[in-house]
Scaffold this active site. Structure first.
Site, short mmCIF file in Angstrom:
data_model
loop_
_atom_site.label_atom_id
_atom_site.label_comp_id
_atom_site.label_asym_id
_atom_site.label_seq_id
_atom_site.Cartn_x
_atom_site.Cartn_y
_atom_site.Cartn_z
N GLY A 22 -3.02 -5.09 11.95
CA GLY A 22 -4.15 -4.84 12.33
C GLY A 22 -5.24 -5.45 11.81
N HIS A 23 -4.96 -6.67 12.00
CA HIS A 23 -6.04 -8.01 12.61
C HIS A 23 -6.02 -8.97 13.44
CE1 HIS A 23 -8.07 -7.99 8.30
NE2 HIS A 23 -7.28 -6.82 8.01
N ASP A 131 -10.81 -14.38 10.17
CA ASP A 131 -11.20 -13.81 9.63
C ASP A 131 -11.66 -13.56 8.32
OD1 ASP A 131 -8.62 -11.21 9.72
OD2 ASP A 131 -9.50 -11.63 7.76
N GLN A 343 0.92 2.71 20.75
CA GLN A 343 0.39 3.96 19.99
C GLN A 343 -0.69 4.44 20.79
OE1 GLN A 343 -0.65 3.77 15.59
NE2 GLN A 343 -2.74 3.73 15.79
N ASN A 362 -7.88 0.91 12.27
CA ASN A 362 -7.53 0.25 14.02
C ASN A 362 -6.94 1.74 14.42
OD1 ASN A 362 -8.08 -2.85 14.86
ND2 ASN A 362 -7.21 -2.48 12.91
N SER A 363 -6.34 2.50 13.19
CA SER A 363 -5.67 3.64 14.71
C SER A 363 -6.70 4.52 14.16
CB SER A 363 -4.88 4.49 13.77
OG SER A 363 -3.06 2.93 12.98
N GLN A 383 -8.53 2.23 4.05
CA GLN A 383 -8.00 3.80 4.61
C GLN A 383 -9.02 4.84 3.82
OE1 GLN A 383 -3.96 3.25 4.02
NE2 GLN A 383 -4.28 1.03 4.89
N1 UDP Z 1 0.54 -0.31 15.81
C1 UDP Z 1 1.31 0.01 17.10
N2 UDP Z 1 2.21 0.18 16.83
C2 UDP Z 1 3.35 0.59 15.68
C3 UDP Z 1 2.32 0.83 14.28
C4 UDP Z 1 0.36 0.01 14.32
O1 UDP Z 1 0.72 -0.08 17.88
O2 UDP Z 1 3.90 1.41 15.46
C5 UDP Z 1 -1.54 -1.03 15.88
C6 UDP Z 1 -2.27 0.42 16.20
O3 UDP Z 1 -2.36 0.69 17.69
C7 UDP Z 1 -3.08 -0.62 15.56
C8 UDP Z 1 -3.16 -1.53 14.56
O4 UDP Z 1 -1.01 -1.92 15.02
O5 UDP Z 1 -3.42 -1.05 16.69
C9 UDP Z 1 -2.44 -0.98 13.22
O6 UDP Z 1 -4.30 -1.46 12.37
P1 UDP Z 1 -4.38 -0.19 11.67
O7 UDP Z 1 -5.66 -0.77 11.04
O8 UDP Z 1 -4.28 1.03 11.46
O9 UDP Z 1 -3.85 -0.24 10.79
P2 UDP Z 1 -2.71 -1.49 9.78
O10 UDP Z 1 -1.21 -1.30 10.31
O11 UDP Z 1 -3.48 -2.93 9.01
O12 UDP Z 1 -2.22 -0.86 7.97
#
Ligand code: UDP
Length: 482
Positions: A22-23, A131, A343, A362-363, A383
């Site tokens: 996510g970062h 970061d 995603q 990001n989501s 979140q």
């Molecule tokens: N992501 C992805 N495929 C997956 C899981 C996550 O591409 O199966 C990507 C998603 O598109 C996003 C990032 O990973 O860019 C996840 O960041 P987010 O802030 O949404 O959540 P976190 O994983 O940090 O809780």
């Protein structure tokens, strides 16, 4: 001739993301944006994190037209002093789960300070984007007179709430409280306060590091959270550039598909989506770190089945399996994707009409960019505030759980099915959500186009850094000729 040579020396920018998808993913997107503007960019991470970065960087470096300067990847060895603390290769927050491993990974992060200082000293880039968690990079870059930009995970609304929690310490022992001095009336529960606020010394450290830094780059866009975009800049001395949604820098399907772990073999899934009517499939994913109990997984499965809607459900490799017989029963209507999903590709498919999300920033922003309404299901940290933005301010969400309900309580199948139906069914309320979501999607795309707010902010930032570098180069030249 001399000024010609000066012009050809690119701005050299180093990027150092926290080791979690996510970062890392958005920061690689930021590096790509800088690289497209002619900067010579370098991403720094540790060796076991190479799989999260290499595919996207290789793809960017082979793009056509080519980047003026390829993106470089430097692997900073994982500190040997902490090798014994973590299982080999576990250098990313998505590959660990116990609280002791998480705390050991933070120990490792602090142990990176010395090798990172040596690296920065030997390369001496014109700018460092690091970061927020790497607070110690503020002192190192200040010592070396390298401007440091902070990259925060969350969006502007959440950052304003964090400022506020820090300033007012509003919650004390209270179970629920109201956030002071912000444009909307926002109530919070104690459990919605990000974990970091349990560690005041960390909060102080990050605040001090921000005071020593050049500014902040935020993955959001002005039009999405205008009141907060203004408020965030009101903090004395703060400078910020809103340059998102950075995921929109990925235009082609293969560029989108190589973000993160870039697992291949999704052609069958895409072909399946191609057979579904527009807007008929709900995409369900809870990000790269969150974990569910066996009971919660069972209720999600039953809820999706009950909802009657088509779905793609992304289940993490190391989480509990789906209930026996479930995937057979939903065959044709639902797909369980185990592991890493492309995603952004899936959210952009015309058949996908809604997103059940844990509200990782990001989501949320990727959902907004795709013009999708969401079922919001936050579990931790920012979140919860992201959920408030989606529902209370943007009006494009349906809550999975009742407001104020403890997030550790299992959400039952009826509630899961109900939320999915509200999102995906017809009716005025659902149509209005869809209309608004489409409008925010359009605004997101406009923000990153020529003349759009994020594009203007990015250009402004790169120009300023280039001028600063130019001025410093002249200063140095003067000193050496005296
Ligand atoms: N992501 C992805 N495929 C997956 C899981 C996550 O591409 O199966 C990507 C998603 O598109 C996003 C990032 O990973 O860019 C996840 O960041 P987010 O802030 O949404 O959540 P976190 O994983 O940090 O809780």
């Amino acid at each position: 001739m001399e000024s010609e040579t000066k012009k050809q020396v690119p701005l050299r920018v180093f990027f150092f993301p926290l080791m979690t998808p996510g970062h890392m993913i958005p920061m690689i997107d930021v590096a790509k944006l800088f690289a497209r503007h002619g900067a010579a960019t370098t991403l720094i991470t540790t060796p076991a994190n190479e799989p999260f970065a290499r595919p996207a960087i290789d793809r960017a470096n082979s793009s056509s037209p080519p980047l003026p300067h390829p993106i470089n990847l430097i692997l900073l060895p994982f500190p040997s002093s902490v090798h014994h603390l973590l299982p080999a290769g576990h250098e990313n927050f998505s590959s660990i789960s116990s609280s002791s491993d998480i705390s050991n990974l933070f120990t490792a992060i602090f142990a990176l300070a010395t090798p990172f200082r040596h690296l920065l000293q030997s390369h001496h880039p014109d700018c460092l984007v690091s970061d927020t968690v790497f607070a110690w990079t503020a002192d190192i870059s200040a010592d070396l007179n390298i401007p440091r930009l902070i990259f925060h995970g969350p969006g502007i609304f959440s950052l304003c709430i964090h400022d506020n929690l820090d300033l007012h310490n509003a919650y004390g022992q209270a179970t629920t409280f109201t956030i002071q001095d912000i444009p909307h009336e926002i109530r919070m529960n104690r459990w919605e306060v990000p974990t970091i606020f349990n560690f005041p010394s960390w909060v102080h450290m990050l605040r001090d590091a921000e005071d020593k830094s050049y500014g902040v780059v935020v993955n959001s866009f002005y039009e999405l959270e205008p009141d907060y975009a203004k408020l965030f800049l009101e903090k004395p001395g703060r400078r910020a550039w809103y340059i998102g949604p950075v995921s929109l820098c990925n235009e082609s399907a293969d560029e989108k598909a190589v973000r993160g772990l870039a697992e291949t073999g999704h052609e069958k899934l895409m072909a399946w989506l191609d057979t579904k009517p527009a807007g008929s499939v709900v995409y369900v994913s809870f990000g790269s770190v969150c974990e569910f109990s066996v009971d919660q997984v069972e209720e999600i499965a039953a809820g999706l089945e009950l909802s009657g809607h088509c779905f793609i459900w992304v289940v993490r490799d190391k989480g509990p399996s789906t209930p026996e017989g479930f995937e057979e029963r939903v065959k044709g209507r639902g797909v369980v994707l185990r592991g890493w999903a492309p995603q952004v590709v899936l959210l952009g498919h015309v058949a996908v009409g809604g997103f059940v999300t844990h509200c990782g920033w990001n989501s949320v922003l990727e959902g907004i960019s795709a013009g999708l309404p969401m079922v919001t299901w936050p579990l931790t940290n920012d979140q919860f505030t992201n959920e408030k933005l989606v529902n209370e301010m943007l009006g494009i969400g349906v809550r999975a759980r009742r407001e104020g309900q403890d997030p550790t309580v299992v959400i039952g199948r009826e509630e899961v099915a109900g939320a999915v139906r509200r999102l995906m069914d017809g009716g005025d309320e659902a149509e209005e959500r869809r209309r608004k979501a489409r409008e925010y999607g359009r605004m997101a795309r406009t923000a990153i186009e020529d003349g759009g707010s994020s594009r203007v902010d990015l250009n402004r930032l790169i120009d300023e850094l280039s001028q600063r570098r130019g001025a410093r180069g002249e200063e140095k030249a003067e000193v050496s000729s005296n």
